[in-house]
Motif scaffolding. Structure first.
Motif, PDB file in Angstrom:
ATOM      1  N   PRO A 114     -11.846 -17.589 -14.908  1.00  9.98           N
ATOM      2  CA  PRO A 114     -13.068 -16.823 -15.475  1.00  9.98           C
ATOM      3  C   PRO A 114     -12.712 -16.411 -16.843  1.00  9.98           C
ATOM      4  O   PRO A 114     -11.516 -16.558 -17.419  1.00  9.98           O
ATOM      5  CB  PRO A 114     -13.117 -15.521 -14.726  1.00  9.98           C
ATOM      6  CG  PRO A 114     -12.387 -15.919 -13.361  1.00  9.98           C
ATOM      7  CD  PRO A 114     -11.112 -16.723 -13.959  1.00  9.98           C
ATOM      8  N   PRO A 115     -13.637 -15.901 -17.655  1.00  9.74           N
ATOM      9  CA  PRO A 115     -13.394 -15.391 -19.131  1.00  9.74           C
ATOM     10  C   PRO A 115     -12.320 -14.297 -18.989  1.00  9.74           C
ATOM     11  O   PRO A 115     -12.513 -13.339 -18.167  1.00  9.74           O
ATOM     12  CB  PRO A 115     -14.925 -15.027 -19.563  1.00  9.74           C
ATOM     13  CG  PRO A 115     -15.737 -15.534 -18.488  1.00  9.74           C
ATOM     14  CD  PRO A 115     -15.087 -15.730 -17.201  1.00  9.74           C
ATOM     15  N   LEU A 116     -11.806 -14.289 -19.977  1.00  9.97           N
ATOM     16  CA  LEU A 116     -10.401 -13.148 -20.118  1.00  9.97           C
ATOM     17  C   LEU A 116     -11.115 -11.983 -20.664  1.00  9.97           C
ATOM     18  O   LEU A 116     -11.838 -12.026 -21.562  1.00  9.97           O
ATOM     19  CB  LEU A 116      -9.474 -13.834 -21.144  1.00  9.97           C
ATOM     20  CG  LEU A 116      -8.472 -12.738 -21.866  1.00  9.97           C
ATOM     21  CD1 LEU A 116      -7.622 -12.423 -20.320  1.00  9.97           C
ATOM     22  CD2 LEU A 116      -7.560 -13.188 -22.655  1.00  9.97           C
ATOM     23  N   VAL A 117     -10.783 -10.929 -20.260  1.00 12.15           N
ATOM     24  CA  VAL A 117     -11.338  -9.420 -20.601  1.00 12.15           C
ATOM     25  C   VAL A 117     -10.070  -8.719 -21.378  1.00 12.15           C
ATOM     26  O   VAL A 117      -9.030  -8.604 -20.465  1.00 12.15           O
ATOM     27  CB  VAL A 117     -12.075  -8.703 -19.606  1.00 12.15           C
ATOM     28  CG1 VAL A 117     -12.309  -7.267 -20.227  1.00 12.15           C
ATOM     29  CG2 VAL A 117     -13.388  -9.466 -19.114  1.00 12.15           C
ATOM     30  N   ARG A 118     -10.137  -8.329 -22.269  1.00 10.05           N
ATOM     31  CA  ARG A 118      -8.935  -7.549 -22.974  1.00 10.05           C
ATOM     32  C   ARG A 118      -8.861  -6.067 -23.088  1.00 10.05           C
ATOM     33  O   ARG A 118     -10.038  -5.616 -23.357  1.00 10.05           O
ATOM     34  CB  ARG A 118      -8.668  -8.359 -24.323  1.00 10.05           C
ATOM     35  CG  ARG A 118      -8.193  -9.629 -24.393  1.00 10.05           C
ATOM     36  CD  ARG A 118      -7.094  -9.541 -25.734  1.00 10.05           C
ATOM     37  NE  ARG A 118      -6.721 -11.276 -25.640  1.00 10.05           N
ATOM     38  CZ  ARG A 118      -5.649 -11.352 -25.333  1.00 10.05           C
ATOM     39  NH1 ARG A 118      -4.601 -10.578 -24.795  1.00 10.05           N
ATOM     40  NH2 ARG A 118      -5.149 -12.778 -25.463  1.00 10.05           N
ATOM     41  N   GLY A 119      -7.769  -5.689 -22.751  1.00  6.44           N
ATOM     42  CA  GLY A 119      -7.587  -4.073 -23.093  1.00  6.44           C
ATOM     43  C   GLY A 119      -6.353  -3.896 -24.227  1.00  6.44           C
ATOM     44  O   GLY A 119      -5.948  -4.884 -24.664  1.00  6.44           O
ATOM     45  N   ASP A 120      -6.088  -2.496 -24.182  1.00  8.93           N
ATOM     46  CA  ASP A 120      -5.083  -2.258 -25.310  1.00  8.93           C
ATOM     47  C   ASP A 120      -3.902  -1.526 -24.515  1.00  8.93           C
ATOM     48  O   ASP A 120      -3.006  -1.092 -25.181  1.00  8.93           O
ATOM     49  CB  ASP A 120      -5.660  -1.476 -26.431  1.00  8.93           C
ATOM     50  CG  ASP A 120      -6.000  -0.057 -26.014  1.00  8.93           C
ATOM     51  OD1 ASP A 120      -5.654   0.021 -24.662  1.00  8.93           O
ATOM     52  OD2 ASP A 120      -6.877   0.439 -26.815  1.00  8.93           O
ATOM     53  N   TRP A 121      -3.678  -1.706 -23.039  1.00  4.64           N
ATOM     54  CA  TRP A 121      -2.582  -1.036 -22.392  1.00  4.64           C
ATOM     55  C   TRP A 121      -3.222   0.253 -21.847  1.00  4.64           C
ATOM     56  O   TRP A 121      -2.489   0.749 -20.882  1.00  4.64           O
ATOM     57  CB  TRP A 121      -1.355  -0.971 -23.087  1.00  4.64           C
ATOM     58  CG  TRP A 121      -0.430  -2.172 -23.340  1.00  4.64           C
ATOM     59  CD1 TRP A 121       0.298  -2.511 -24.673  1.00  4.64           C
ATOM     60  CD2 TRP A 121      -0.368  -3.399 -22.575  1.00  4.64           C
ATOM     61  NE1 TRP A 121       0.598  -3.825 -24.613  1.00  4.64           N
ATOM     62  CE2 TRP A 121       0.424  -4.212 -23.255  1.00  4.64           C
ATOM     63  CE3 TRP A 121      -0.575  -3.864 -21.317  1.00  4.64           C
ATOM     64  CZ2 TRP A 121       0.959  -5.614 -22.815  1.00  4.64           C
ATOM     65  CZ3 TRP A 121      -0.074  -4.878 -20.816  1.00  4.64           C
ATOM     66  CH2 TRP A 121       0.564  -5.594 -21.602  1.00  4.64           C
ATOM     67  N   SER A 122      -4.003   0.856 -22.421  1.00  5.45           N
ATOM     68  CA  SER A 122      -4.548   2.214 -21.916  1.00  5.45           C
ATOM     69  C   SER A 122      -5.522   2.212 -20.892  1.00  5.45           C
ATOM     70  O   SER A 122      -6.197   1.281 -20.683  1.00  5.45           O
ATOM     71  CB  SER A 122      -4.997   2.862 -23.219  1.00  5.45           C
ATOM     72  OG  SER A 122      -6.363   2.445 -23.805  1.00  5.45           O
ATOM     73  N   ALA A 123      -5.373   3.359 -20.217  1.00  6.99           N
ATOM     74  CA  ALA A 123      -6.354   3.721 -19.022  1.00  6.99           C
ATOM     75  C   ALA A 123      -7.764   3.642 -19.690  1.00  6.99           C
ATOM     76  O   ALA A 123      -8.827   2.894 -19.097  1.00  6.99           O
ATOM     77  CB  ALA A 123      -5.989   4.911 -18.446  1.00  6.99           C
ATOM     78  N   ASP A 124      -7.857   4.195 -20.899  1.00  9.48           N
ATOM     79  CA  ASP A 124      -9.372   4.107 -21.407  1.00  9.48           C
ATOM     80  C   ASP A 124      -9.770   2.593 -21.651  1.00  9.48           C
ATOM     81  O   ASP A 124     -11.150   2.268 -21.267  1.00  9.48           O
ATOM     82  CB  ASP A 124      -9.333   4.860 -22.825  1.00  9.48           C
ATOM     83  CG  ASP A 124      -9.328   6.469 -22.614  1.00  9.48           C
ATOM     84  OD1 ASP A 124      -9.619   6.887 -21.388  1.00  9.48           O
ATOM     85  OD2 ASP A 124      -8.961   7.046 -23.420  1.00  9.48           O
ATOM     86  N   SER A 125      -8.965   1.841 -22.007  1.00 10.14           N
ATOM     87  CA  SER A 125      -9.389   0.301 -22.372  1.00 10.14           C
ATOM     88  C   SER A 125      -9.596  -0.216 -21.046  1.00 10.14           C
ATOM     89  O   SER A 125     -10.651  -0.979 -20.891  1.00 10.14           O
ATOM     90  CB  SER A 125      -8.401  -0.462 -23.229  1.00 10.14           C
ATOM     91  OG  SER A 125      -7.403  -0.626 -22.691  1.00 10.14           O
ATOM     92  N   GLY A 126      -8.765   0.099 -20.029  1.00  7.20           N
ATOM     93  CA  GLY A 126      -9.123  -0.356 -18.730  1.00  7.20           C
ATOM     94  C   GLY A 126     -10.594   0.073 -18.330  1.00  7.20           C
ATOM     95  O   GLY A 126     -11.135  -0.778 -17.219  1.00  7.20           O
TER      96      GLY A 126
END
Length: 331
Positions: A208-220
């Motif tokens: 599926p399409p990749l979804v990115r975060g920045d390691w933080s819970a907020d980005s999750g």
């Protein structure tokens, strides 16, 4: 030292041998010397011994961020392992991972008198053609990078762990696995993303399409709001436990139950992972072993009996908890 020798009734040479831990001293004599040292408050001069021996019993650590769980726990493990070997650790954080900053960091460590250097880096730096470590640096062990052809590298088996996560979710009956990846400039994130894509492709599934975060819970959490809106999403592999935590919150707020509607797997096995709601299935990284191997490798190179280059991978382990289950249609 002369005062200790007089009090113990031995020669200054004997005091020197005891203080430096040399063998060949009678046990009773050793006890007398140690008792005299204690009574007089004598402490060997470590700086003088370092100059005499040409070693400082100190390992320098260059680290590019203290904001990630992996780096902090690796640093802790290195410090613990070094202490067991009788070495201290001098930490030098580098704010910006550029050639000038790296060169400056090594210069500062040389001024601080270290025997060897461990570099902990996540960003793509050492494998870039423009980046070169100072050629006169005696020892470098690089953690989490693509530099194994040029340096000694100790790393977690990112690909093996990711494959275990994907196979676990596919084995439960999920048609595919979505991925909440880490930042693009991270070696660990890139390895996990590449391994996720390869594992699905080899299993005959369309990634599926990749979804990115920045390691933080907020980005999750932000990424989780997007994933929660996709009813076809029944399984997510998050690149670390902190992003998985934010994902769990977003799914809960959008009425997607975990694991009944969506299964979630993290990576790291942070101490709090078993207290998430639900407890998180995740990949356990053995940070203690990574730190031990880093120190072992760097000291082997100091003693000139270790390999000049190559990569050692520390295996991961899938820890199954309550955040994964078969997809809704299979129950």
């Amino acid at each position: 030292m002369a005062d200790v020798a007089r009090l113990a009734g031995v020669s200054s040479q004997t005091v020197s041998r005891v203080s430096n831990g040399y063998a060949g001293v009678n046990e009773e004599t050793r006890r007398q010397v140690l008792a005299a040292m204690k009574e007089l408050g004598y402490r060997p001069n470590s700086a003088a011994r370092a100059l005499k021996r040409g070693e400082f019993r100190t390992i320098g650590v260059i680290i590019f961020t203290l904001s990630t769980t992996g780096n902090v726990r690796t640093l802790e493990a290195i410090a613990t392992s070094a202490a067991r070997e009788g070495y201290a650790v001098t930490l030098l954080p580098v704010a910006v991972p550029t050639q000038d900053e790296v060169r400056g960091a090594f210069s500062r460590l040389e001024e601080l008198a270290v025997d060897a250097v461990i570099v902990i880096m996540e960003v793509h730096l050492l494998d870039a053609a423009m980046i070169q470590l100072p050629p006169h640096v005696q020892v470098v062990v690089v953690v989490d990078s693509d530099a194994g052809d040029h340096y000694t590298v100790v790393d977690t088996d990112q690909a093996g762990g990711t494959r275990a996560a994907v196979e676990h979710l596919l084995g439960l009956g999920h048609r595919t696995v979505w991925h909440l990846g880490g930042p693009e400039d991270s070696f660990a994130a890139q390895r996990r993303t590449d391994a996720w894509h390869a594992a699905l492709t080899e299993a005959g599934r369309v990634p599926p399409p990749l979804v990115r975060g920045d390691w933080s819970a907020d980005s999750g959490y932000r990424a989780g709001l997007e994933l929660a809106a996709r009813q076809e999403c029944t399984a997510v592999f998050a690149a670390n436990d902190q992003m998985a935590l934010g994902l769990l919150r977003a799914l809960h707020e959008r009425g997607r139950r975990v694991p009944e509607d969506v299964s979630v797997v993290g990576f790291d096995d942070i101490p709090e992972a078993s207290s998430f709601l639900p407890p998180l299935t995740t990949l356990h990284q053995d940070f203690a072993e990574v730190g031990r191997l880093c120190v072992q490798a760097v000291l082997s190179k100091v003693r000139q009996d270790g390999p000049e280059r190559g990569t050692t991978l520390v295996p991961t382990r899938l820890v199954r908890r309550a955040s994964t289950a078969p997809p809704p249609e299979a129950t």
